[in-house]
Design an enzyme around this catalytic site. Sequence first.
Site, PDB file in Angstrom:
ATOM      1  N   ALA A   1       3.525  23.999  -2.831  1.00  0.00           N
ATOM      2  CA  ALA A   1       2.974  24.062  -4.189  1.00  0.00           C
ATOM      3  C   ALA A   1       2.025  25.239  -4.381  1.00  0.00           C
ATOM      4  O   ALA A   1       1.934  25.792  -5.474  1.00  0.00           O
ATOM      5  CB  ALA A   1       2.268  22.749  -4.523  1.00  0.00           C
ATOM      6  N   GLU A   6       2.374  28.164  -3.334  1.00  0.00           N
ATOM      7  CA  GLU A   6       3.162  29.379  -3.570  1.00  0.00           C
ATOM      8  C   GLU A   6       3.840  29.406  -4.938  1.00  0.00           C
ATOM      9  O   GLU A   6       4.360  30.441  -5.357  1.00  0.00           O
ATOM     10  CB  GLU A   6       4.217  29.539  -2.468  1.00  0.00           C
ATOM     11  CG  GLU A   6       3.648  29.867  -1.101  1.00  0.00           C
ATOM     12  CD  GLU A   6       3.063  28.678  -0.355  1.00  0.00           C
ATOM     13  OE1 GLU A   6       2.228  28.899   0.534  1.00  0.00           O
ATOM     14  OE2 GLU A   6       3.440  27.520  -0.660  1.00  0.00           O
ATOM     15  N   ALA A  31       5.706  18.432  -5.319  1.00  0.00           N
ATOM     16  CA  ALA A  31       5.076  17.125  -5.135  1.00  0.00           C
ATOM     17  C   ALA A  31       3.902  17.281  -4.179  1.00  0.00           C
ATOM     18  O   ALA A  31       4.086  17.670  -3.029  1.00  0.00           O
ATOM     19  CB  ALA A  31       6.076  16.114  -4.593  1.00  0.00           C
ATOM     20  N   VAL A  32       2.714  17.006  -4.694  1.00  0.00           N
ATOM     21  CA  VAL A  32       1.498  17.041  -3.885  1.00  0.00           C
ATOM     22  C   VAL A  32       1.028  15.595  -3.767  1.00  0.00           C
ATOM     23  O   VAL A  32       0.690  14.967  -4.770  1.00  0.00           O
ATOM     24  CB  VAL A  32       0.412  17.930  -4.533  1.00  0.00           C
ATOM     25  CG1 VAL A  32      -0.809  18.020  -3.629  1.00  0.00           C
ATOM     26  CG2 VAL A  32       0.957  19.320  -4.844  1.00  0.00           C
ATOM     27  N   ILE A  33       1.053  15.087  -2.546  1.00  0.00           N
ATOM     28  CA  ILE A  33       0.716  13.682  -2.307  1.00  0.00           C
ATOM     29  C   ILE A  33      -0.605  13.617  -1.551  1.00  0.00           C
ATOM     30  O   ILE A  33      -0.769  14.266  -0.516  1.00  0.00           O
ATOM     31  CB  ILE A  33       1.850  12.985  -1.528  1.00  0.00           C
ATOM     32  CG1 ILE A  33       3.168  13.094  -2.325  1.00  0.00           C
ATOM     33  CG2 ILE A  33       1.491  11.524  -1.258  1.00  0.00           C
ATOM     34  CD1 ILE A  33       4.404  12.699  -1.556  1.00  0.00           C
ATOM     35  N   GLY A  51      -5.551  12.129   3.696  1.00  0.00           N
ATOM     36  CA  GLY A  51      -6.887  11.702   4.081  1.00  0.00           C
ATOM     37  C   GLY A  51      -7.946  12.784   4.004  1.00  0.00           C
ATOM     38  O   GLY A  51      -9.100  12.546   4.362  1.00  0.00           O
ATOM     39  N   HIS A 107      -7.773  18.356   0.950  1.00  0.00           N
ATOM     40  CA  HIS A 107      -6.744  19.381   0.767  1.00  0.00           C
ATOM     41  C   HIS A 107      -5.960  19.165  -0.531  1.00  0.00           C
ATOM     42  O   HIS A 107      -5.641  20.116  -1.248  1.00  0.00           O
ATOM     43  CB  HIS A 107      -5.801  19.361   1.982  1.00  0.00           C
ATOM     44  CG  HIS A 107      -4.737  20.399   1.961  1.00  0.00           C
ATOM     45  ND1 HIS A 107      -5.002  21.739   2.142  1.00  0.00           N
ATOM     46  CD2 HIS A 107      -3.397  20.303   1.782  1.00  0.00           C
ATOM     47  CE1 HIS A 107      -3.876  22.423   2.072  1.00  0.00           C
ATOM     48  NE2 HIS A 107      -2.881  21.568   1.852  1.00  0.00           N
ATOM     49  N   PHE A 150       5.039  22.337 -16.329  1.00  0.00           N
ATOM     50  CA  PHE A 150       4.439  21.816 -15.100  1.00  0.00           C
ATOM     51  C   PHE A 150       5.134  20.523 -14.690  1.00  0.00           C
ATOM     52  O   PHE A 150       4.886  19.460 -15.253  1.00  0.00           O
ATOM     53  CB  PHE A 150       2.945  21.577 -15.334  1.00  0.00           C
ATOM     54  CG  PHE A 150       2.164  21.260 -14.096  1.00  0.00           C
ATOM     55  CD1 PHE A 150       1.808  22.263 -13.212  1.00  0.00           C
ATOM     56  CD2 PHE A 150       1.773  19.961 -13.825  1.00  0.00           C
ATOM     57  CE1 PHE A 150       1.071  21.976 -12.070  1.00  0.00           C
ATOM     58  CE2 PHE A 150       1.037  19.660 -12.686  1.00  0.00           C
ATOM     59  CZ  PHE A 150       0.686  20.670 -11.808  1.00  0.00           C
ATOM     60  N   ARG A 164       8.341   8.524  -9.718  1.00  0.00           N
ATOM     61  CA  ARG A 164       8.328   9.548 -10.760  1.00  0.00           C
ATOM     62  C   ARG A 164       9.435  10.590 -10.597  1.00  0.00           C
ATOM     63  O   ARG A 164       9.550  11.505 -11.396  1.00  0.00           O
ATOM     64  CB  ARG A 164       6.957  10.222 -10.790  1.00  0.00           C
ATOM     65  CG  ARG A 164       5.890   9.308 -11.362  1.00  0.00           C
ATOM     66  CD  ARG A 164       4.478   9.734 -10.963  1.00  0.00           C
ATOM     67  NE  ARG A 164       3.480   8.854 -11.566  1.00  0.00           N
ATOM     68  CZ  ARG A 164       3.182   7.628 -11.153  1.00  0.00           C
ATOM     69  NH1 ARG A 164       3.821   7.111 -10.119  1.00  0.00           N
ATOM     70  NH2 ARG A 164       2.255   6.908 -11.759  1.00  0.00           N
TER      71      ARG A 164
END
Length: 158
Positions: A57, A59, A81-83, A86, A89, A114, A128
């Site tokens: 993501a 890049e 997808a940014v999950i 812990g 980041h 987006f 999603r």
Amino acid sequence: MNVVQGNIESKNAKVAIVVSRFNSFVVDSLLNGAVDTLKRFGQVADENITVVKVPGAVELPLAARRVAACGKFDGIIALGAVIRGGTPHFDFVAGECNKGLAQVALEFDIPVSFGVLTTDTIEQAIERSGTKAGNKGGEAALGLLEMVNVLQALEEQL
């Protein structure tokens, strides 16, 4: 009163889809949803769709910027997808990706849709990307098609 709005069909639109390979099990479904929507609802031809794959993501904005700078496309869809994990980041990646893509749209006067999921869990991302919560890749494509037409209508009317 003049009302400017776009429709969905955009047969001649040239669309670039910039896609993160990270979390590909989710992102591949987003890509399928976006391409299906462009073809079925927008009537966009295969030869007018270009897919650019990048590592992650972070890049996406640079690749979108290069695509926008070439001047050959009417719009860009960014998918990823940014999950949340812990560490903090997640916040850095999601925020910088969003900010960078918005900057590309404003700098090059091109719609950038987006379609990057930012979720707390893998389950939410899967929901999603084509299950319970629809396909956000398809939704990003619909938004892009409408914005391509809105900008064309504005150009004609203003």
